[in-house]
Design an enzyme around this catalytic site. Structure first.
Site: not given
Ligand code: SAH
Length: 367
Positions: A128, A223-225, A114, A125, A342, A121, A101
């Site tokens: 995700c 992607s810190l979170h 995007c 995470c 995503c 993947c 997608e």
């Molecule tokens: N692998 C890369 C790209 C991932 S997607 C990465 O980890 O950065 C881009 C961003 O969306 C990342 O920060 C990912 O953690 C976040 N993301 C994925 N699923 C999500 C969700 N359900 N809600 C909020 N953010 C999400």
């Protein structure tokens, strides 16, 4: 050479070649070098996906090209258009049948796409959807280009910004991603400015350090979170491999080598990382880093019970960062009505490939 050969055929993936590589291939076939430039322009400027249509080449050459090279193309399988903001989600079928997608978003400053960098993947995470079934395979550089080329053809509008924030971890497909970055920003081609391209990573330290040395001007998003490893490890398995101090040191190096300010993505998850104590820890963690924080209210997926923080918590978190010297914004949610998070669309498509449109999907084109 092997890097851009397709696994499943002996043919060379022609759209993944840099122009000098294509010139070597074409002169190796006994043709003049200028033919390579013509072919390159057909692929990367006119976005043609069929050798037959390259009508300034002799017919015999077009046939020889088809014997020796494969020219990738994506087939649109589904397009969803948000009734809220015009965002479009595309499900594309690859030549091997896999689907990926991509998302198209309109902003004041231009159109942004995007793209996915892998089918699935393997980073795991927790919040995700892209990672639920693991990694299927890497995308080639041409398949990443094709997402942008197809969207430009289908929307009839120029793409000016690219974010590698779809499914997949770009640092886990490093060589193809770097090849893609050079091709999409190069000339001839769409020549999208490197400064308008963002690569988002979950924090693979060797990848960040390598990218810092590529002499590219792309923005790095981390992607810190979470503000500490303890919370981060509950959300992101990769945090067990690379500790935050090392990840942030690599980010600092990226800034020093490229001069590009960093983006820190922070998905707010109710009761997990969204209280003021975490905001305080985040301020301490990012003190002196050149970048800004992008707060993303987590997009809940049905396979997990993570919930979005309330508006009050989100704004209190934002306010704390802003008043303590950290640049921050809450990401505007685009395409909320069309499976925003995503990997969600790809999953729902695979789960119900023949069912009718989901009730929430106001405008669905099935192709
Ligand atoms: N692998 C890369 C790209 C991932 S997607 C990465 O980890 O950065 C881009 C961003 O969306 C990342 O920060 C990912 O953690 C976040 N993301 C994925 N699923 C999500 C969700 N359900 N809600 C909020 N953010 C999400």
């Amino acid at each position: 050479m092997t890097e851009y050969k397709k696994m499943e055929t002996d043919k060379i993936d022609i759209k993944s070649l840099y122009l000098p590589e294509l010139e070597r291939e074409i002169t190796g076939m006994g043709e003049k070098a200028f033919r390579a430039k013509q072919i390159y322009q057909w692929m990367h400027e006119k976005l043609i996906t069929d050798f037959e249509r390259m009508d300034n080449l002799p017919k015999s050459l077009r046939e020889r090209l088809a014997d020796r090279f494969v020219l990738t193309a994506l087939t649109p399988a589904q397009i969803l258009t948000s009734q809220i903001d015009g965002t479009k989600k595309f499900l594309f079928r690859l030549s091997d049948g896999n689907v990926i997608e991509s998302v198209w978003m309109q902003y004041h400053h231009g159109n942004s796409v995007c793209i996915s960098s892998q089918v699935g993947c393997r980073m795991g995470c927790r919040f995700c959807a892209s990672t639920l079934d693991g990694l299927v395979r890497n995308l080639t550089a041409s398949e990443m280009l094709d997402q942008i080329y197809q969207i430009q053809i289908l929307t009839g509008e120029r793409v000016s910004n690219v974010v590698i924030m779809g499914s997949g971890e770009p640092m886990d497909n490093y060589d193809n991603v770097v090849r893609f970055l050079r091709l999409i920003s190069g000339t001839p081609g769409l020549h999208i400015s490197q400064r308008s391209i963002t690569v988002s990573t979950c924090g693979i330290v060797p990848g960040i350090l390598r990218l810092a040395e590529e002499d590219l001007q792309v923005t790095l998003a981390l992607s810190l979170h979470a503000p500490n490893d303890e919370i981060r490890r509950t959300l992101m398995p990769i945090a067990r491999r690379y500790a935050l101090p090392d990840v942030l040191r690599a980010c600092r190096t990226y800034f020093e080598r490229t001069g590009r300010r960093l983006t820190f993505e922070y998905s707010l998850v109710r009761g997990v990382n969204d209280n003021l104590e975490e905001a305080r820890a985040l301020v301490r963690l990012l003190a002196g880093m050149h970048g800004h924080v992008n707060l993303i209210p987590v997009n809940p997926i049905k396979e997990r019970d993570y919930r979005q923080s309330g508006q009050k918590e989100i704004h209190a978190f934002l306010h704390y960062l802003e008043t303590h010297g950290i640049n921050a914004t809450v990401r505007r949610e685009m395409g909320r009505d069309i499976n925003g998070a995503c990997g969600q669309l790809r999953r729902s498509y695979r789960e119900e490939p023949v069912s009718g449109p989901h009730p929430e999907e106001k405008e669905v084109e099935r192709i």
